[in-house]
Design a protein around this motif. Structure first.
Motif, PDB file in Angstrom:
ATOM      1  N   MET A   1      72.467  34.039  -0.035  1.00  0.00           N
ATOM      2  CA  MET A   1      71.800  34.037   1.279  1.00  0.00           C
ATOM      3  C   MET A   1      71.746  35.456   1.844  1.00  0.00           C
ATOM      4  SD  MET A   1      70.452  31.350   2.536  1.00  0.00           S
ATOM      5  CE  MET A   1      70.354  31.565   4.306  1.00  0.00           C
ATOM      6  N   ARG A   2      70.656  35.706   2.531  1.00  0.00           N
ATOM      7  CA  ARG A   2      70.452  37.015   3.126  1.00  0.00           C
ATOM      8  C   ARG A   2      70.295  36.813   4.638  1.00  0.00           C
ATOM      9  NH1 ARG A   2      68.619  41.726   0.613  1.00  0.00           N
ATOM     10  NH2 ARG A   2      67.176  42.940   1.856  1.00  0.00           N
ATOM     11  N   TYR A   3      71.047  37.573   5.397  1.00  0.00           N
ATOM     12  CA  TYR A   3      71.009  37.404   6.849  1.00  0.00           C
ATOM     13  C   TYR A   3      70.583  38.705   7.514  1.00  0.00           C
ATOM     14  CZ  TYR A   3      73.755  33.288   5.679  1.00  0.00           C
ATOM     15  OH  TYR A   3      74.194  32.111   5.139  1.00  0.00           O
ATOM     16  N   SER A   4      70.183  38.598   8.775  1.00  0.00           N
ATOM     17  CA  SER A   4      69.831  39.812   9.502  1.00  0.00           C
ATOM     18  C   SER A   4      70.936  40.137  10.512  1.00  0.00           C
ATOM     19  CB  SER A   4      68.483  39.671  10.204  1.00  0.00           C
ATOM     20  OG  SER A   4      68.580  38.730  11.232  1.00  0.00           O
ATOM     21  N   VAL A   5      71.222  41.411  10.597  1.00  0.00           N
ATOM     22  CA  VAL A   5      72.290  41.895  11.478  1.00  0.00           C
ATOM     23  C   VAL A   5      71.673  42.861  12.472  1.00  0.00           C
ATOM     24  CG1 VAL A   5      74.515  43.080  11.589  1.00  0.00           C
ATOM     25  CG2 VAL A   5      73.939  41.727   9.561  1.00  0.00           C
ATOM     26  N   GLN A   6      71.871  42.583  13.757  1.00  0.00           N
ATOM     27  CA  GLN A   6      71.301  43.461  14.775  1.00  0.00           C
ATOM     28  C   GLN A   6      72.381  44.346  15.387  1.00  0.00           C
ATOM     29  OE1 GLN A   6      69.661  41.818  18.537  1.00  0.00           O
ATOM     30  NE2 GLN A   6      67.955  43.229  18.181  1.00  0.00           N
ATOM     31  N   ILE A   7      72.076  45.648  15.479  1.00  0.00           N
ATOM     32  CA  ILE A   7      72.959  46.574  16.192  1.00  0.00           C
ATOM     33  C   ILE A   7      72.512  46.587  17.648  1.00  0.00           C
ATOM     34  CG2 ILE A   7      73.832  48.937  16.321  1.00  0.00           C
ATOM     35  CD1 ILE A   7      72.792  49.270  13.392  1.00  0.00           C
ATOM     36  N   GLU A   8      73.344  46.075  18.535  1.00  0.00           N
ATOM     37  CA  GLU A   8      72.914  45.885  19.928  1.00  0.00           C
ATOM     38  C   GLU A   8      72.539  47.194  20.601  1.00  0.00           C
ATOM     39  OE1 GLU A   8      75.407  43.567  22.437  1.00  0.00           O
ATOM     40  OE2 GLU A   8      75.161  41.757  21.203  1.00  0.00           O
ATOM     41  N   GLU A   9      73.293  48.236  20.337  1.00  0.00           N
ATOM     42  CA  GLU A   9      73.070  49.504  21.047  1.00  0.00           C
ATOM     43  C   GLU A   9      71.682  50.080  20.777  1.00  0.00           C
ATOM     44  OE1 GLU A   9      75.870  48.729  19.470  1.00  0.00           O
ATOM     45  OE2 GLU A   9      77.623  49.576  20.457  1.00  0.00           O
ATOM     46  N   THR A  10      71.200  49.890  19.539  1.00  0.00           N
ATOM     47  CA  THR A  10      69.943  50.549  19.172  1.00  0.00           C
ATOM     48  C   THR A  10      68.814  49.548  18.955  1.00  0.00           C
ATOM     49  OG1 THR A  10      70.421  50.406  16.811  1.00  0.00           O
ATOM     50  CG2 THR A  10      71.233  52.364  17.978  1.00  0.00           C
ATOM     51  N   GLY A  11      69.153  48.267  18.846  1.00  0.00           N
ATOM     52  CA  GLY A  11      68.128  47.255  18.575  1.00  0.00           C
ATOM     53  C   GLY A  11      67.752  47.184  17.101  1.00  0.00           C
ATOM     54  N   GLU A  12      68.288  48.085  16.292  1.00  0.00           N
ATOM     55  CA  GLU A  12      67.984  48.081  14.859  1.00  0.00           C
ATOM     56  C   GLU A  12      68.469  46.801  14.198  1.00  0.00           C
ATOM     57  OE1 GLU A  12      68.318  52.161  12.490  1.00  0.00           O
ATOM     58  OE2 GLU A  12      69.771  52.013  14.114  1.00  0.00           O
ATOM     59  N   VAL A  13      67.743  46.357  13.182  1.00  0.00           N
ATOM     60  CA  VAL A  13      68.142  45.172  12.431  1.00  0.00           C
ATOM     61  C   VAL A  13      68.211  45.541  10.958  1.00  0.00           C
ATOM     62  CG1 VAL A  13      67.484  42.826  11.766  1.00  0.00           C
ATOM     63  CG2 VAL A  13      67.076  43.620  14.102  1.00  0.00           C
ATOM     64  N   TYR A  14      69.291  45.133  10.289  1.00  0.00           N
ATOM     65  CA  TYR A  14      69.354  45.350   8.847  1.00  0.00           C
ATOM     66  C   TYR A  14      69.728  44.063   8.137  1.00  0.00           C
ATOM     67  CZ  TYR A  14      74.482  46.027   9.361  1.00  0.00           C
ATOM     68  OH  TYR A  14      75.815  45.884   9.636  1.00  0.00           O
ATOM     69  N   ALA A  15      69.465  44.040   6.832  1.00  0.00           N
ATOM     70  CA  ALA A  15      69.714  42.831   6.048  1.00  0.00           C
ATOM     71  C   ALA A  15      71.057  42.943   5.350  1.00  0.00           C
ATOM     72  CB  ALA A  15      68.612  42.651   5.019  1.00  0.00           C
ATOM     73  N   CYS A  16      71.727  41.821   5.194  1.00  0.00           N
ATOM     74  CA  CYS A  16      73.034  41.808   4.553  1.00  0.00           C
ATOM     75  C   CYS A  16      73.208  40.451   3.871  1.00  0.00           C
ATOM     76  CB  CYS A  16      74.098  42.021   5.626  1.00  0.00           C
ATOM     77  SG  CYS A  16      75.675  42.583   4.990  1.00  0.00           S
ATOM     78  N   THR A  17      73.663  40.445   2.631  1.00  0.00           N
ATOM     79  CA  THR A  17      73.884  39.172   1.937  1.00  0.00           C
ATOM     80  C   THR A  17      75.308  38.687   2.193  1.00  0.00           C
ATOM     81  OG1 THR A  17      74.760  40.070  -0.123  1.00  0.00           O
ATOM     82  CG2 THR A  17      72.346  39.960   0.082  1.00  0.00           C
ATOM     83  N   GLU A  18      75.568  37.453   1.768  1.00  0.00           N
ATOM     84  CA  GLU A  18      76.904  36.873   1.977  1.00  0.00           C
ATOM     85  C   GLU A  18      77.995  37.672   1.277  1.00  0.00           C
ATOM     86  OE1 GLU A  18      76.128  32.107   2.594  1.00  0.00           O
ATOM     87  OE2 GLU A  18      77.014  32.821   0.744  1.00  0.00           O
ATOM     88  N   GLN A  19      77.622  38.286   0.138  1.00  0.00           N
ATOM     89  CA  GLN A  19      78.618  39.011  -0.648  1.00  0.00           C
ATOM     90  C   GLN A  19      78.827  40.442  -0.151  1.00  0.00           C
ATOM     91  OE1 GLN A  19      76.098  37.193  -2.441  1.00  0.00           O
ATOM     92  NE2 GLN A  19      77.578  35.514  -2.472  1.00  0.00           N
ATOM     93  N   GLN A  20      77.883  40.926   0.677  1.00  0.00           N
ATOM     94  CA  GLN A  20      77.980  42.326   1.102  1.00  0.00           C
ATOM     95  C   GLN A  20      78.693  42.422   2.440  1.00  0.00           C
ATOM     96  OE1 GLN A  20      73.811  43.180   1.131  1.00  0.00           O
ATOM     97  NE2 GLN A  20      73.852  44.112  -0.898  1.00  0.00           N
ATOM     98  N   SER A  21      79.520  43.462   2.570  1.00  0.00           N
ATOM     99  CA  SER A  21      80.159  43.655   3.865  1.00  0.00           C
ATOM    100  C   SER A  21      79.122  44.182   4.852  1.00  0.00           C
ATOM    101  CB  SER A  21      81.313  44.646   3.738  1.00  0.00           C
ATOM    102  OG  SER A  21      80.822  45.953   3.543  1.00  0.00           O
ATOM    103  N   LEU A  22      79.405  43.979   6.141  1.00  0.00           N
ATOM    104  CA  LEU A  22      78.498  44.491   7.185  1.00  0.00           C
ATOM    105  C   LEU A  22      78.384  46.010   7.081  1.00  0.00           C
ATOM    106  CD1 LEU A  22      79.573  42.395  10.315  1.00  0.00           C
ATOM    107  CD2 LEU A  22      77.721  41.949   8.682  1.00  0.00           C
ATOM    108  N   LEU A  23      79.461  46.678   6.634  1.00  0.00           N
ATOM    109  CA  LEU A  23      79.418  48.143   6.506  1.00  0.00           C
ATOM    110  C   LEU A  23      78.500  48.549   5.363  1.00  0.00           C
ATOM    111  CD1 LEU A  23      80.505  50.880   7.486  1.00  0.00           C
ATOM    112  CD2 LEU A  23      82.284  50.695   5.734  1.00  0.00           C
ATOM    113  N   TRP A  24      78.575  47.808   4.259  1.00  0.00           N
ATOM    114  CA  TRP A  24      77.726  48.116   3.111  1.00  0.00           C
ATOM    115  C   TRP A  24      76.254  47.997   3.513  1.00  0.00           C
ATOM    116  CZ3 TRP A  24      77.975  50.360  -1.451  1.00  0.00           C
ATOM    117  CH2 TRP A  24      76.943  50.153  -2.361  1.00  0.00           C
ATOM    118  N   GLY A  25      75.932  46.913   4.217  1.00  0.00           N
ATOM    119  CA  GLY A  25      74.548  46.711   4.673  1.00  0.00           C
ATOM    120  C   GLY A  25      74.092  47.852   5.571  1.00  0.00           C
ATOM    121  N   LEU A  26      74.986  48.270   6.461  1.00  0.00           N
ATOM    122  CA  LEU A  26      74.674  49.363   7.390  1.00  0.00           C
ATOM    123  C   LEU A  26      74.419  50.655   6.615  1.00  0.00           C
ATOM    124  CD1 LEU A  26      74.556  50.208  10.396  1.00  0.00           C
ATOM    125  CD2 LEU A  26      77.010  50.625  10.278  1.00  0.00           C
TER     126      LEU A  26
END
Lengths: 118, 309
Positions: A1-26
């Protein structure tokens, strides 16, 4: 599964899979100057607050995230894996880089004018 | 014999966040040999070519980092003398009885002004390097299992008051300064590399506001080629690499910085020069600090001064 992660401060959105850490996605945003830190939950550089969404965590240092903080959604991004779309705020030392206007390059430039040691 | 007194760093104890994950890492990725477990839940390792029973201990905890480092001295008489010398110098010491650590004799423990717990000991059981003491081979299969360093070599500690730690190590324990990075205003040093042998460093310190922090524990490899092989094994095993393979200007060692599964930084390195106590210390200035730390990049990376456990 692939999810979207939003950085509130900047509004940016990045993709991250279940196996990837939020830092890796960033880091995959390719932004210069994102300090990856230890990536093992030990150094605390990548501290974030999850404001919305489901996630799972691995072991992380209590020196950087207290049990109370963890209850309230504060985690180290390197040991946090999405289980749904997420929203987060950046708390750790990488805040300056991630949230700087113009992204990492500007933060990096300003960093160079500061003394190496505080 | 010239090398007397404090001989070398002989053991470190580190905290890990997940013991099983770390045992796998230290055994199969770094390629140390497990030599024991104790009633406190500590797991003991040694590098293949080390002869003493243990050099790396890990224990499960809720934080990462360094519990203590122990240096081996040449005899029980030296241990007793240095304990008395430390007390006379005004350093509070504590004796940990033999057997508290497996196969290890009495330890004299004290706190360095940088916040690091430092131990001296004279005895640790010689279990050999897997080779006989008569007519040995050049190496054993364990020398190719994982990264397989030859030995635990040195460590870099971060904390305040590094000049006070330097004074104790030099004045009481006989270390000498090999290299240092001088602060811009000349008020002292940002970093110091100290030796108690002919190694370019046995322990190093970087000035840092938080006490007792670990920058890295370092493991020696035989060649630059083995440093490159270590880098391959790190990628094969998805180990987080901090920087390298590259070279340090300071000590001239070839190096990789990487992290264990709990974020404790380790180094796999080769080379560097040999030093002697009569050598004049080498000074680096803040203007060239990047080249001093990372000789090829000629700049500090984002994590050098900020990421510690």
């Amino acid at each position: 599964m692939r999810y979207s992660v939003q950085i509130e401060e900047t509004g940016e959105v990045y993709a991250c899979t279940e196996q990837q850490s939020l830092l890796w996605g960033l880091a995959q945003l390719g932004r210069k100057g994102i300090p990856l830190g230890c990536r093992g939950g030990g150094c605390g550089v990548c501290k974030v607050a999850i404001t919305q969404g489901d996630y799972q965590t691995g072991p992380m240092s209590a020196a950087h995230v207290t049990p109370e903080e963890r209850q309230s959604g504060v985690v180290l991004a390197c040991r946090c894996y999405p289980r749904g779309d997420l929203s987060l705020r950046v708390l750790g030392k990488m805040q300056r880089t991630v949230c700087a206007p113009g992204g990492g390059d500007a933060a990096k430039a300003s960093e160079q004018h500061q003394p190496a040691v505080q | 014999m010239a090398m007397t007194g404090v001989l070398r760093p002989g053991h470190v104890q580190m905290r890990v966040l997940d013991l099983e994950e770390s045992i796998h890492f230290y055994t199969n990725v770094l390629g140390l040999i497990e030599t024991g477990r104790d009633s406190q839940g500590r797991v003991y390792f040694k590098a293949w070519d080390e002869r003493d029973h243990n050099s790396v201990l890990i224990r499960q905890a809720d934080t990462a980092g360094l519990d203590f480092v122990g240096f081996k001295v040449d005899s029980v008489a030296t241990l007793d003398q240095l304990e008395a010398d430390l007390k006379a110098y005004g350093v509070m010491t504590e004796r940990i009885p033999a057997g508290e650590m497996l196969e290890t004799g009495d330890r004299v423990r004290f706190l360095l002004p940088t916040g690091h717990t430092f131990e001296l000991y004279a005895e640790k059981t010689d279990i050999g390097n897997g080779q006989p003491y008569v007519n040995p081979e050049a190496w054993i299969p364990a020398a190719e299992h994982g990264i397989a360093p030859v030995r635990f070599d040195h460590l870099l500690c971060y904390g305040p008051d590094i000049e006070k730690a330097q004074a104790i190590l030099q004045d009481v324990l006989g270390f000498y300064l090999v290299e240092h990075i001088e602060l811009e205003d000349g008020s002292g040093d940002l970093a110091i590399w100290l030796s108690t042998s002919i190694k370019a460093h046995d322990i190093a310190f970087v000035r840092h506001p938080e006490p007792g922090k670990l920058h890295h524990v370092s493991f020696l490899l035989d060649s630059w080629e083995k440093v490159l092989r270590a880098a391959d094994l790190m990628s094969i095993n998805r180990v987080s690499i901090d920087i390298g393979p590259t070279r340090h200007g300071v000590t001239r060692g070839t190096t990789i910085y990487a992290f264990d599964p709990s974020g404790n930084r380790f180094e796999t390195f080769c080379g560097g020069y040999q030093s002697y106590p009569d050598g004049k210390p080498i000074k680096w200035t803040m203007g060239d600090v990047g080249r001093g730390i990372f000789y090829h990049d000629r700049a500090l990376n984002d994590t050098f001064l900020s990421v510690v456990t």
